[in-house]
Design an enzyme around this catalytic site. Sequence first.
Site, PDB file in Angstrom:
ATOM      1  N   PHE A 227       0.865  -1.180   0.000  1.00 18.41           N
ATOM      2  CA  PHE A 227       0.000   0.000   0.000  1.00 18.41           C
ATOM      3  C   PHE A 227       0.897   1.223   0.000  1.00 18.41           C
ATOM      4  O   PHE A 227       1.640   1.459   0.951  1.00 18.41           O
ATOM      5  CB  PHE A 227      -0.945   0.056   1.214  1.00 18.41           C
ATOM      6  CG  PHE A 227      -1.833   1.276   1.158  1.00 18.41           C
ATOM      7  CD1 PHE A 227      -3.047   1.233   0.498  1.00 18.41           C
ATOM      8  CD2 PHE A 227      -1.421   2.488   1.714  1.00 18.41           C
ATOM      9  CE1 PHE A 227      -3.852   2.371   0.400  1.00 18.41           C
ATOM     10  CE2 PHE A 227      -2.214   3.623   1.615  1.00 18.41           C
ATOM     11  CZ  PHE A 227      -3.427   3.565   0.960  1.00 18.41           C
TER      12      PHE A 227
ATOM     13  N   ASP B 249       9.460   3.014   1.891  1.00 22.82           N
ATOM     14  CA  ASP B 249       8.252   3.762   2.246  1.00 22.82           C
ATOM     15  C   ASP B 249       8.027   3.586   3.747  1.00 22.82           C
ATOM     16  O   ASP B 249       7.494   2.580   4.196  1.00 22.82           O
ATOM     17  CB  ASP B 249       7.052   3.251   1.443  1.00 22.82           C
ATOM     18  CG  ASP B 249       5.774   4.035   1.767  1.00 22.82           C
ATOM     19  OD1 ASP B 249       5.758   4.747   2.793  1.00 22.82           O
ATOM     20  OD2 ASP B 249       4.797   3.923   1.004  1.00 22.82           O
TER      21      ASP B 249
ATOM     22  N   LYS C  16       2.568  10.995   7.250  1.00 22.57           N
ATOM     23  CA  LYS C  16       1.756  10.703   8.437  1.00 22.57           C
ATOM     24  C   LYS C  16       2.249  11.424   9.703  1.00 22.57           C
ATOM     25  O   LYS C  16       1.997  12.602   9.852  1.00 22.57           O
ATOM     26  CB  LYS C  16       1.613   9.192   8.615  1.00 22.57           C
ATOM     27  CG  LYS C  16       0.749   8.593   7.478  1.00 22.57           C
ATOM     28  CD  LYS C  16       0.144   7.265   7.810  1.00 22.57           C
ATOM     29  CE  LYS C  16      -0.943   6.899   6.811  1.00 22.57           C
ATOM     30  NZ  LYS C  16      -0.563   5.939   5.790  1.00 22.57           N
TER      31      LYS C  16
END
Length: 406
Positions: A147, A232, A261
């Site tokens: 993802f 990531d 985030k």
Amino acid sequence: MMSTTETETVLHESANPEPHVAENYHPLPVVVAEGGGVWVTDADGKRYLDLLAAYSAVNFGHRHPAIVEALVAQLGRVTLTSRAFMNDQLEPFAAALAELCGKDLVLPMNTGAEAVETGIKVARAWGYRVKGIPSGRARIIVAAGNFHGRTTTIISFSDDEQARDDFGPYTPGFDTVPYGDADAIAAAITDDTAAVLIEPIQGEGGVIIPPEGYLRRVREICDERNVLFIADEIQSGLGRVGETFACDREGVVPDLYLLGKALGGGILPVSAVVGDRDVLGVIRPGEHGSTFGGNPLAAAVGRKVVDMLSTGEFQERARQLGAHLAAALESLVGHGVTTVRIAGLWAGVDIDPTYGTGRDIAEKLRERGVLVKDTHGQTIRIAPPLVIRATELDWAVEQLRLVLEG
Ligand SMILES: *Cc1c(COP(=O)(O)O)cnc(C)c1O
């Protein structure tokens, strides 16, 4: 017409509190009106322990006072300049973040998906300008079950049908290999391969932790074959796993960190790509950018986040509380839980299907004042703010035990 046990659910469905919001999500029936630390309060004043922390964007808890203070101070000065001019917040933020990562340069963006897009562009430009890949042929190796966000290019290399179907045509240039298998990466590399892009731990995949040695082996393969290693760390990074980065668990340093985030302190979208000059330096003026990326408000918040991480205090908390949570969750295995995967304060808990789906369990936990999110059908993910207390974790696991006991 309806039994009393059905009343509550049916009422929530008939009175959708968001009739004007496009249904691109399927939220739990809770309307949050306030948050502080690890707790949120709904419009009726009911309190919930937040074990999702906005997918790790709220690692420091809701409205952490030091981050709010940095935000409010900057609000009184200047908020947005665009990168057409310099602002006095961006360089100090970039310097601090580069130091935290042990790298030279920072390219600031806003959302995680934009950091991923940036990483892809940097890798392709590096492939052509440094590695010498013939124009238009650069390829990037990705992992199954990944993802990386929701843009058209990113969903082009997702294998999640919901994210992909009906959104083609897809961006070419990606090769998918099984996650956790370094040999598969080695076998997939060709002269046209510019980069390997992976999550050091797959978050949305259900907190999938690769076999020990995988990241080290990927690093070696990338070095041997002159391919960039892009990590990531948007969800796994910034303290969550008990280290600053999930790559630190294997002592591995990627060529590019993709961050997002928690970098925004739970307040603003702040993302960044961090790398050395020989890689990130390939981007020239005008080739990439963002109106909001590196804005002074985001930079002030991001710098405070980096300051907080530089003491190691939050990483240490995640390590200790993670061990505590692991022990508590292990006791549920065989009692409605089939498997627990945990790294720091980040757990994927697989629910025995005879006890219901992950969504069923999340809805029952909500009734008991605990907010979690299911993923991939049977998994619930537990990722509380790192400021949570051991007693709060114990209480939350107790609520899960009670839900599973029915
Ligand atoms: C959330 C996430 C993204 C995308 O971030 P957005 O801010 O939602 O665009 C990318 N990669 C990983 C690993 C993520 O968890």
